[in-house]
Design an enzyme around this catalytic site. Structure first.
Site, PDB file in Angstrom:
ATOM      1  N   ASP A  54     -13.293 -11.258  -5.941  1.00  0.00           N
ATOM      2  CA  ASP A  54     -11.876 -11.302  -5.579  1.00  0.00           C
ATOM      3  C   ASP A  54     -11.654 -11.328  -4.071  1.00  0.00           C
ATOM      4  O   ASP A  54     -11.059 -10.419  -3.506  1.00  0.00           O
ATOM      5  CB  ASP A  54     -11.112 -10.130  -6.215  1.00  0.00           C
ATOM      6  CG  ASP A  54      -9.603 -10.205  -5.941  1.00  0.00           C
ATOM      7  OD1 ASP A  54      -9.151 -11.221  -5.353  1.00  0.00           O
ATOM      8  OD2 ASP A  54      -8.891  -9.267  -6.307  1.00  0.00           O
ATOM      9  N   HIS A  71      -9.429 -15.557  -9.031  1.00  0.00           N
ATOM     10  CA  HIS A  71      -9.862 -14.499  -9.946  1.00  0.00           C
ATOM     11  C   HIS A  71     -10.595 -15.048 -11.167  1.00  0.00           C
ATOM     12  O   HIS A  71     -11.643 -14.532 -11.537  1.00  0.00           O
ATOM     13  CB  HIS A  71      -8.656 -13.676 -10.411  1.00  0.00           C
ATOM     14  CG  HIS A  71      -7.955 -12.944  -9.314  1.00  0.00           C
ATOM     15  ND1 HIS A  71      -6.833 -12.176  -9.527  1.00  0.00           N
ATOM     16  CD2 HIS A  71      -8.199 -12.862  -7.980  1.00  0.00           C
ATOM     17  CE1 HIS A  71      -6.429 -11.659  -8.373  1.00  0.00           C
ATOM     18  NE2 HIS A  71      -7.236 -12.071  -7.426  1.00  0.00           N
ATOM     19  N   HIS A  88      -9.997 -14.110  -1.548  1.00  0.00           N
ATOM     20  CA  HIS A  88      -9.344 -15.414  -1.501  1.00  0.00           C
ATOM     21  C   HIS A  88      -9.789 -16.203  -0.278  1.00  0.00           C
ATOM     22  O   HIS A  88     -10.035 -15.635   0.774  1.00  0.00           O
ATOM     23  CB  HIS A  88      -7.823 -15.254  -1.448  1.00  0.00           C
ATOM     24  CG  HIS A  88      -7.267 -14.477  -2.600  1.00  0.00           C
ATOM     25  ND1 HIS A  88      -5.923 -14.315  -2.795  1.00  0.00           N
ATOM     26  CD2 HIS A  88      -7.870 -13.830  -3.623  1.00  0.00           C
ATOM     27  CE1 HIS A  88      -5.719 -13.586  -3.884  1.00  0.00           C
ATOM     28  NE2 HIS A  88      -6.881 -13.273  -4.395  1.00  0.00           N
ATOM     29  N   ASP A 143      -4.710 -16.576 -11.818  1.00  0.00           N
ATOM     30  CA  ASP A 143      -5.129 -16.653 -10.424  1.00  0.00           C
ATOM     31  C   ASP A 143      -6.441 -17.439 -10.386  1.00  0.00           C
ATOM     32  O   ASP A 143      -7.442 -17.028 -10.988  1.00  0.00           O
ATOM     33  CB  ASP A 143      -5.321 -15.231  -9.869  1.00  0.00           C
ATOM     34  CG  ASP A 143      -5.612 -15.215  -8.381  1.00  0.00           C
ATOM     35  OD1 ASP A 143      -6.544 -15.926  -7.958  1.00  0.00           O
ATOM     36  OD2 ASP A 143      -4.928 -14.490  -7.642  1.00  0.00           O
ATOM     37  N   GLU A 146      -1.604 -10.442 -14.517  1.00  0.00           N
ATOM     38  CA  GLU A 146      -2.437 -11.339 -13.723  1.00  0.00           C
ATOM     39  C   GLU A 146      -3.877 -11.320 -14.235  1.00  0.00           C
ATOM     40  O   GLU A 146      -4.421 -10.264 -14.563  1.00  0.00           O
ATOM     41  CB  GLU A 146      -2.387 -10.920 -12.242  1.00  0.00           C
ATOM     42  CG  GLU A 146      -3.184 -11.864 -11.358  1.00  0.00           C
ATOM     43  CD  GLU A 146      -2.904 -11.682  -9.867  1.00  0.00           C
ATOM     44  OE1 GLU A 146      -1.995 -10.906  -9.507  1.00  0.00           O
ATOM     45  OE2 GLU A 146      -3.610 -12.330  -9.078  1.00  0.00           O
ATOM     46  N   ARG A 177       0.817  -1.218   0.000  1.00  0.00           N
ATOM     47  CA  ARG A 177       0.000   0.000   0.000  1.00  0.00           C
ATOM     48  C   ARG A 177       0.852   1.270   0.000  1.00  0.00           C
ATOM     49  O   ARG A 177       0.336   2.370  -0.034  1.00  0.00           O
ATOM     50  CB  ARG A 177      -0.969   0.009   1.181  1.00  0.00           C
ATOM     51  CG  ARG A 177      -1.631  -1.311   1.365  1.00  0.00           C
ATOM     52  CD  ARG A 177      -3.098  -1.231   1.703  1.00  0.00           C
ATOM     53  NE  ARG A 177      -3.666  -2.579   1.672  1.00  0.00           N
ATOM     54  CZ  ARG A 177      -4.309  -3.119   0.659  1.00  0.00           C
ATOM     55  NH1 ARG A 177      -4.540  -2.425  -0.432  1.00  0.00           N
ATOM     56  NH2 ARG A 177      -4.766  -4.362   0.710  1.00  0.00           N
ATOM     57  N   HIS A 217      -1.097  -6.272 -11.642  1.00  0.00           N
ATOM     58  CA  HIS A 217      -2.502  -6.182 -12.024  1.00  0.00           C
ATOM     59  C   HIS A 217      -2.609  -5.147 -13.131  1.00  0.00           C
ATOM     60  O   HIS A 217      -2.126  -4.019 -12.953  1.00  0.00           O
ATOM     61  CB  HIS A 217      -3.362  -5.736 -10.834  1.00  0.00           C
ATOM     62  CG  HIS A 217      -3.353  -6.704  -9.694  1.00  0.00           C
ATOM     63  ND1 HIS A 217      -4.054  -6.483  -8.536  1.00  0.00           N
ATOM     64  CD2 HIS A 217      -2.745  -7.897  -9.543  1.00  0.00           C
ATOM     65  CE1 HIS A 217      -3.877  -7.508  -7.711  1.00  0.00           C
ATOM     66  NE2 HIS A 217      -3.072  -8.374  -8.296  1.00  0.00           N
ATOM     67  N   HIS A 266      -1.462 -18.501  -9.468  1.00  0.00           N
ATOM     68  CA  HIS A 266      -1.796 -18.137  -8.088  1.00  0.00           C
ATOM     69  C   HIS A 266      -2.882 -19.110  -7.651  1.00  0.00           C
ATOM     70  O   HIS A 266      -3.977 -19.104  -8.206  1.00  0.00           O
ATOM     71  CB  HIS A 266      -2.353 -16.711  -8.025  1.00  0.00           C
ATOM     72  CG  HIS A 266      -1.300 -15.651  -8.031  1.00  0.00           C
ATOM     73  ND1 HIS A 266      -1.583 -14.332  -8.269  1.00  0.00           N
ATOM     74  CD2 HIS A 266       0.035 -15.716  -7.784  1.00  0.00           C
ATOM     75  CE1 HIS A 266      -0.464 -13.618  -8.185  1.00  0.00           C
ATOM     76  NE2 HIS A 266       0.530 -14.440  -7.897  1.00  0.00           N
ATOM     77  N   TYR A 284      -0.102  -2.671  -4.820  1.00  0.00           N
ATOM     78  CA  TYR A 284      -1.481  -2.388  -5.251  1.00  0.00           C
ATOM     79  C   TYR A 284      -1.716  -0.918  -5.553  1.00  0.00           C
ATOM     80  O   TYR A 284      -2.754  -0.549  -6.086  1.00  0.00           O
ATOM     81  CB  TYR A 284      -2.473  -2.812  -4.163  1.00  0.00           C
ATOM     82  CG  TYR A 284      -2.530  -4.296  -3.923  1.00  0.00           C
ATOM     83  CD1 TYR A 284      -2.455  -5.184  -5.000  1.00  0.00           C
ATOM     84  CD2 TYR A 284      -2.681  -4.823  -2.643  1.00  0.00           C
ATOM     85  CE1 TYR A 284      -2.516  -6.550  -4.796  1.00  0.00           C
ATOM     86  CE2 TYR A 284      -2.742  -6.186  -2.433  1.00  0.00           C
ATOM     87  CZ  TYR A 284      -2.662  -7.050  -3.508  1.00  0.00           C
ATOM     88  OH  TYR A 284      -2.726  -8.394  -3.306  1.00  0.00           O
ATOM     89  N   GLU A 341      -1.886 -17.731  -2.194  1.00  0.00           N
ATOM     90  CA  GLU A 341      -2.166 -16.385  -1.639  1.00  0.00           C
ATOM     91  C   GLU A 341      -3.393 -16.508  -0.745  1.00  0.00           C
ATOM     92  O   GLU A 341      -4.321 -15.711  -0.820  1.00  0.00           O
ATOM     93  CB  GLU A 341      -2.460 -15.393  -2.761  1.00  0.00           C
ATOM     94  CG  GLU A 341      -1.344 -15.174  -3.747  1.00  0.00           C
ATOM     95  CD  GLU A 341      -1.774 -14.246  -4.873  1.00  0.00           C
ATOM     96  OE1 GLU A 341      -2.802 -14.490  -5.513  1.00  0.00           O
ATOM     97  OE2 GLU A 341      -1.064 -13.253  -5.097  1.00  0.00           O
ATOM     98  N   HIS A 346       5.659  -9.497  -6.754  1.00  0.00           N
ATOM     99  CA  HIS A 346       4.349  -8.914  -7.049  1.00  0.00           C
ATOM    100  C   HIS A 346       4.436  -7.391  -6.894  1.00  0.00           C
ATOM    101  O   HIS A 346       4.938  -6.898  -5.893  1.00  0.00           O
ATOM    102  CB  HIS A 346       3.306  -9.501  -6.084  1.00  0.00           C
ATOM    103  CG  HIS A 346       1.883  -9.272  -6.492  1.00  0.00           C
ATOM    104  ND1 HIS A 346       1.369  -8.028  -6.742  1.00  0.00           N
ATOM    105  CD2 HIS A 346       0.857 -10.140  -6.699  1.00  0.00           C
ATOM    106  CE1 HIS A 346       0.090  -8.146  -7.083  1.00  0.00           C
ATOM    107  NE2 HIS A 346      -0.250  -9.414  -7.072  1.00  0.00           N
TER     108      HIS A 346
HETATM  109 ZN    ZN Z   1      -6.908 -11.473  -5.547  1.00  0.00          ZN
HETATM  110 FE    FE Z   2      -3.343 -13.280  -7.295  1.00  0.00          FE
HETATM  111 FE    FE Z   3      -2.357 -10.148  -7.430  1.00  0.00          FE
END
Ligand code: ZN
Ligand code: FE
Ligand code: FE
Length: 277
Positions: free
Chosen positions: A224, A179, A226, A176, A142, A37, A107, A211, A70, A256, A67
């Site tokens: 989304d 996803h 998990h 993923d 992704e 973040r 992403h 993923h 975000y 994840e 990765h």
């Molecule tokens: Zn996710």
């Molecule tokens: Fe993922």
């Molecule tokens: Fe991701």
């Protein structure tokens, strides 16, 4: 052998991630290049990375996956946000060269108001600005769940992005499972069909990582969220079919799932047990 790991925190350093991976029975892992973040990346200690590379080689690790944070949105309508994304990814890719031949996943972003077609053009521009012929990192797009205005919820959108990238040999896809299931690809009842569709639209040669997550929400929910392996709507049997599928079984799998290290150790043990050698 099943190549599997989970997401680990980079905060204790690189070698420590390798040790943690070994402790939980993993032979690879994923980590955030910086606070997911935040924007500031921690200074890299070359000796620490060197120690990880040695450990990874000795223990025959599969490709390590980084990765992106975000906070970036390469297809934002706002030019400043797009510029910031370019700076972050470019800086990440420079630092990734300390870990040669790794993967870097991001992403595609959310187009917010200007529409998916414009969003895709921005993503392509980002990649064509950043990618360098000499980099050893492969950048992965992704697959997304289609929450809000996310780009990358269909194989067609990912293919459009890939087609626009000049250095296409530096690109791949990370699928993923949470996803794609949330996006409306039925990997529970028609895994063969989904894989065939991926192959027809993108090409399986571009599928480089998975993923591995269960989903807290039902099919096509575009949520989304998990879930731990076997505790969501995808379910244990479907996950076991995924890791054993002849077209997927050679890929590295990264968990994840929302649990601590001990939980990941249990998931990895379960999956290793279920993997048919
Ligand atoms: Zn996710
Ligand atoms: Fe993922
Ligand atoms: Fe991701």
């Amino acid at each position: 052998m099943l190549n599997i790991g989970c997401h680990l925190s980079v905060s204790k350093g690189y070698e420590e991630m390798g040790k943690e991976a070994l402790k939980i029975g993993a032979n690879t892992f994923q980590f955030f290049t910086r606070n997911p973040r935040g924007s500031k990346a921690k200074e890299i200690d070359p000796n620490d990375v060197e120690a990880l590379l040695k450990l990874a080689k000795e223990n025959k690790f599969a490709t390590i996956l980084a990765h992106a944070p975000y906070t970036i949105n390469p297809c934002s309508a706002d030019e400043k946000t797009r510029k910031f994304s370019i700076e972050v990814i470019a800086d990440d890719l420079n630092r990734m060269e300390y870990l040669p031949n790794s993967f870097y996943n991001f992403h595609p972003g959310s187009h917010v108001k200007q529409g998916v077609e414009v969003g895709i053009i921005y993503i392509i521009n980002t990649l064509n600005t950043i990618l360098k012929p000499e980099q050893t990192t492969t950048v992965l797009l992704e697959t997304m769940s289609g929450k809000g205005t996310e780009v990358g919820k269909t194989f067609e959108e990912l293919k459009q992005i890939l087609d626009g990238v000049i250095l296409s040999e530096k690109m791949g896809v990370c699928l993923d499972t949470c996803h794609v299931y949330d996006a409306g690809y039925d990997i529970v009842n028609d895994l063969d069909g989904v894989i065939a569709e991926f192959d027809r639209i993108i090409g399986l040669d571009k599928l480089l990582a998975i993923h591995l997550n269960d989903s807290k929400n039902p099919f096509e929910s575009h949520k989304d969220r998990h879930e731990k392996i076997g505790e969501g709507f995808i379910g244990k049997e479907a996950v076991i079919r995924i890791i054993n599928h002849p077209k997927l079984r050679h890929l590295p799998f990264y968990l994840e799932t929302p649990i601590e290290l001990e939980g990941h150790a249990e998931e990895i043990a379960l999956l290793r047990e279920a993997y048919k050698d």
